[in-house]
Design a protein around this motif. Structure first.
Motif, PDB file in Angstrom:
ATOM      1  N   UNK A 253      -0.292  14.185   1.301  1.00 51.42           N
ATOM      2  CA  UNK A 253       0.278  14.176   2.708  1.00 51.42           C
ATOM      3  C   UNK A 253       0.451  12.323   2.711  1.00 51.42           C
ATOM      4  N   UNK A 254      -0.093  11.645   1.905  1.00 51.23           N
ATOM      5  CA  UNK A 254       0.674  10.060   1.931  1.00 51.23           C
ATOM      6  C   UNK A 254       1.774  10.031   1.456  1.00 51.23           C
ATOM      7  N   UNK A 255       2.080  10.944   0.436  1.00 49.93           N
ATOM      8  CA  UNK A 255       3.385  10.609  -0.310  1.00 49.93           C
ATOM      9  C   UNK A 255       4.510  11.396   0.622  1.00 49.93           C
ATOM     10  N   UNK A 256       4.372  12.525   1.232  1.00 52.63           N
ATOM     11  CA  UNK A 256       5.043  13.015   2.393  1.00 52.63           C
ATOM     12  C   UNK A 256       5.853  11.874   3.078  1.00 52.63           C
ATOM     13  N   UNK A 257       4.908  10.967   3.786  1.00 51.98           N
ATOM     14  CA  UNK A 257       5.067   9.963   4.596  1.00 51.98           C
ATOM     15  C   UNK A 257       6.193   8.947   3.903  1.00 51.98           C
ATOM     16  N   UNK A 258       5.785   8.434   2.619  1.00 47.34           N
ATOM     17  CA  UNK A 258       6.470   7.544   1.774  1.00 47.34           C
ATOM     18  C   UNK A 258       7.857   8.011   1.504  1.00 47.34           C
ATOM     19  N   UNK A 259       7.858   9.297   1.121  1.00 51.19           N
ATOM     20  CA  UNK A 259       9.462   9.837   0.682  1.00 51.19           C
ATOM     21  C   UNK A 259      10.071   9.868   1.926  1.00 51.19           C
ATOM     22  N   UNK A 260       9.531  10.351   3.132  1.00 50.95           N
ATOM     23  CA  UNK A 260      10.320  10.401   4.276  1.00 50.95           C
ATOM     24  C   UNK A 260      10.734   8.938   4.510  1.00 50.95           C
ATOM     25  N   UNK A 261      10.434   7.869   4.476  1.00 49.55           N
ATOM     26  CA  UNK A 261      10.351   6.572   4.596  1.00 49.55           C
ATOM     27  C   UNK A 261      11.587   6.214   3.899  1.00 49.55           C
ATOM     28  N   UNK A 262      11.663   6.442   2.685  1.00 46.97           N
ATOM     29  CA  UNK A 262      12.462   6.123   1.308  1.00 46.97           C
ATOM     30  C   UNK A 262      13.818   6.603   1.734  1.00 46.97           C
ATOM     31  N   UNK A 328      -3.665   3.082   9.662  1.00 48.22           N
ATOM     32  CA  UNK A 328      -2.792   1.966  10.226  1.00 48.22           C
ATOM     33  C   UNK A 328      -1.156   2.249   9.793  1.00 48.22           C
ATOM     34  N   UNK A 329      -1.039   2.583   8.194  1.00 49.67           N
ATOM     35  CA  UNK A 329       0.405   3.109   8.073  1.00 49.67           C
ATOM     36  C   UNK A 329       0.967   4.206   8.609  1.00 49.67           C
ATOM     37  N   UNK A 330       0.166   5.155   8.754  1.00 54.02           N
ATOM     38  CA  UNK A 330       0.847   6.367   9.303  1.00 54.02           C
ATOM     39  C   UNK A 330       1.164   6.188  10.719  1.00 54.02           C
ATOM     40  N   UNK A 331       0.548   5.566  11.518  1.00 48.30           N
ATOM     41  CA  UNK A 331       0.865   5.347  13.100  1.00 48.30           C
ATOM     42  C   UNK A 331       1.944   4.061  13.170  1.00 48.30           C
ATOM     43  N   UNK A 351       2.384  -2.787   8.907  1.00 48.49           N
ATOM     44  CA  UNK A 351       1.208  -1.354   9.104  1.00 48.49           C
ATOM     45  C   UNK A 351       1.644  -0.685   7.750  1.00 48.49           C
ATOM     46  N   UNK A 352       2.579  -0.446   7.492  1.00 46.18           N
ATOM     47  CA  UNK A 352       3.207   0.182   6.074  1.00 46.18           C
ATOM     48  C   UNK A 352       2.937  -0.432   5.009  1.00 46.18           C
ATOM     49  N   UNK A 353       2.903  -1.963   5.050  1.00 44.60           N
ATOM     50  CA  UNK A 353       2.659  -2.438   3.606  1.00 44.60           C
ATOM     51  C   UNK A 353       1.128  -2.462   3.481  1.00 44.60           C
ATOM     52  N   UNK A 354       0.145  -2.500   4.541  1.00 44.96           N
ATOM     53  CA  UNK A 354      -1.225  -2.174   4.441  1.00 44.96           C
ATOM     54  C   UNK A 354      -1.530  -0.917   3.773  1.00 44.96           C
ATOM     55  N   UNK A 355      -0.783   0.232   4.292  1.00 46.94           N
ATOM     56  CA  UNK A 355      -0.912   1.261   3.437  1.00 46.94           C
ATOM     57  C   UNK A 355      -0.741   1.473   2.166  1.00 46.94           C
ATOM     58  N   UNK A 356       0.597   0.851   1.683  1.00 42.95           N
ATOM     59  CA  UNK A 356       1.269   0.874   0.552  1.00 42.95           C
ATOM     60  C   UNK A 356       0.333   0.177  -0.429  1.00 42.95           C
ATOM     61  N   UNK A 357      -0.404  -1.005  -0.098  1.00 41.21           N
ATOM     62  CA  UNK A 357      -0.980  -1.645  -0.953  1.00 41.21           C
ATOM     63  C   UNK A 357      -2.340  -0.708  -1.455  1.00 41.21           C
ATOM     64  N   UNK A 358      -2.865  -0.041  -0.491  1.00 42.21           N
ATOM     65  CA  UNK A 358      -4.026   0.855  -0.535  1.00 42.21           C
ATOM     66  C   UNK A 358      -3.663   2.053  -1.424  1.00 42.21           C
ATOM     67  N   UNK A 359      -2.380   2.511  -1.138  1.00 44.36           N
ATOM     68  CA  UNK A 359      -2.230   3.679  -1.846  1.00 44.36           C
ATOM     69  C   UNK A 359      -1.903   3.422  -3.331  1.00 44.36           C
ATOM     70  N   UNK A 360      -1.406   2.247  -3.782  1.00 48.28           N
ATOM     71  CA  UNK A 360      -1.056   1.828  -5.229  1.00 48.28           C
ATOM     72  C   UNK A 360      -2.459   1.337  -5.881  1.00 48.28           C
ATOM     73  N   UNK A 361      -3.549   1.110  -5.110  1.00 50.02           N
ATOM     74  CA  UNK A 361      -4.887   0.699  -5.695  1.00 50.02           C
ATOM     75  C   UNK A 361      -5.916   1.644  -5.511  1.00 50.02           C
ATOM     76  N   UNK A 362      -6.331   2.081  -4.428  1.00 52.85           N
ATOM     77  CA  UNK A 362      -7.887   2.756  -4.120  1.00 52.85           C
ATOM     78  C   UNK A 362      -7.951   4.023  -4.991  1.00 52.85           C
TER      79      UNK A 362
END
Length: 439
Positions: A253-262, A328-331, A351-362
């Motif tokens: 579900x995280x990457x569906x959001x990212x793909x839609x954004x790109x 935070x990123x989704x909202x 907010x998207x940047x905060x989510x992106x940092x976590x997606x790449x790390x956690x």
């Protein structure tokens, strides 16, 4: 489980050197993310076609990353090591693709080059994830992935801004001539090809790898051939560790959001803020440059957040940090379609940047602690299924949904992506993370 021999704790500069290649990888990846839809649209693609054309990215990842992960697990050269041959090969191919992409004069050419570019990026990127597991003790793995995230953010900031820098400060034309790609985008891709190769070479020549502890067993296992490896990859998909399965739903579900954004940010911003849907107009190209600036914002935020997230993880937990970041990123992403002032668009990108940092790390830090060290590259490749499968689903469905449910208004598609990302955050509650969240 991890090997019995403790791994030496690496210095800051050793972490720096082993991660610096990601600066180049993300330089190329960010140019692709910020400009591919713009290039496709300039060459005549309809908005409803964009998601389908973007399928190159996830399909090549699905095919390439597990195989490269398996091959890199079973490779050893006294000089080149295990992962570095793949860093180098991928960098050469990706640099060639970056030079070719802006010289596409027809839509089908740009789509074909995107396939080459994504395959090459995946060849060099996948072993970088396993590199952390190879070289770092579990107590340093979160810091290792955070360092990668820092370079990902730095590379993306500069790459995303390049077309604007060329247009505003160097006087390069940002106008599509005879339906071709503007010179600003062309020169940005040329710079990206050079930076990609040089940055990866830095890691190749400044980092070392340790040989397998049991060389006889390694040679025996590595001699089984690629056919055996493919069978193992398929078997691993159905017998993955429990933590990986739990993270798979979060990733989906995280990457569906990212793909839609790109895919859709450029067309959405062009329509709602710049007031145009004509992809060959000057206003549309201005919107494309501004989206590059917005993407630089979220990438810059991710670079800064990369060093804060491990601290927060130690104080709370890795999965709690990831959940909050995704919410935070989704909202934030969902709010983009409500904004009609270009300056205000910076806020959701934070907010998207905060989510992106976590997606790449956690997720990778959580996963690395649950994997056997001898199969780190293999399992990281299998885990990539849950990055690319949602992108394939998005590529097949988002165009249809945009055209038939949203009347072609891509701002609503961004909102749908934001809701999906937030759902991924909620699913983090079900992830089990037993490893210590140390830096």
């Amino acid at each position: 489980m991890h090997p019995s021999t403790p791994k030496p704790r690496l210095s800051f500069w050793q972490l720096w050197n082993m991660s610096f290649g990601f600066f180049g990888i993300q330089f190329g990846f960010a140019l692709q993310n910020a400009n591919t839809s713009r290039i496709f649209s300039t060459l005549g693609a309809d908005p409803s076609q964009l998601a389908l054309f973007w399928l190159a990215a996830p399909v090549t990842g699905l095919l390439v990353q597990p195989i490269i992960g398996y091959l890199s697990d079973n490779t050893w050269h006294p000089k080149w090591g295990r992962r570095r041959p793949f860093f180098f090969l991928g960098a050469v191919l990706a640099s060639i693709a970056l030079f070719l992409m802006p010289n596409s004069h027809m839509l089908w050419m740009a789509v074909a080059v995107l396939w080459l570019m994504d395959a090459a990026i995946n060849i060099s990127m996948e072993p970088f994830r396993a590199f952390v597991g190879d070289k770092l003790d579990p107590s340093q793995q979160t810091a290792g992935f955070a360092m990668q995230t820092f370079f990902i953010g730095c590379g993306a900031v500069i790459a995303s801004l390049l077309p604007t820098i060329y247009a505003d400060y160097l006087g390069v034309s940002n106008v599509s001539v005879n339906g071709g790609v503007p010179d600003t985008v062309r020169y940005a891709f040329y710079a990206g090809g050079a930076v990609y190769l040089l940055a990866v070479l830095w890691t190749v020549f400044t980092s070392e790898e340790s040989p397998p502890e049991d060389m006889a067993a390694f040679r025996r296992d590595s001699g089984k051939g690629l056919g055996h490896g493919i069978a193992e990859i398929l078997d691993g998909f159905f017998h993955m560790p429990k933590t990986m399965l739990q993270l798979a739903f979060v990733q989906f579900f995280s990457w569906i959001g990212l793909f839609a954004m790109w895919i859709y940010t450029t067309s959405a911003v062009a329509e709602t803020v710049f007031g145009t849907t004509d992809a060959r107009s000057e206003l549309y190209q201005d919107a494309g440059n501004y989206v590059g600036l917005l993407f630089a914002v979220y990438s810059g935020v991710s670079a800064l957040a990369a060093f804060i997230l491990p601290v927060l993880a130690r104080l709370t937990s890795r999965k709690a940090v990831h959940m909050i970041c995704l919410l935070v990123g989704g909202l934030s992403l969902a709010s983009v379609f409500l904004i009609h002032d270009r300056t205000m668009l910076v806020l959701p990108m934070i907010g998207v940047g905060i989510a992106w940092a976590s997606i790449l790390t956690m997720p990778y830090a959580i996963l690395a602690g649950a994997l056997p060290a001898s199969r780190m590259g293999y399992y990281m490749g299998v885990f990539n299924f849950f990055v690319v499968i949602p992108q394939i689903v998005s590529g097949l469905l988002l165009g249809f949904i945009t055209e038939h449910f949203f009347g072609g208004h891509t701002g609503y598609t961004l909102a749908l992506g934001g809701v999906s990302m937030a759902l991924g955050g909620l699913l983090t509650l079900w992830v089990r993370d037993d490893a210590k969240a140390a830096a």
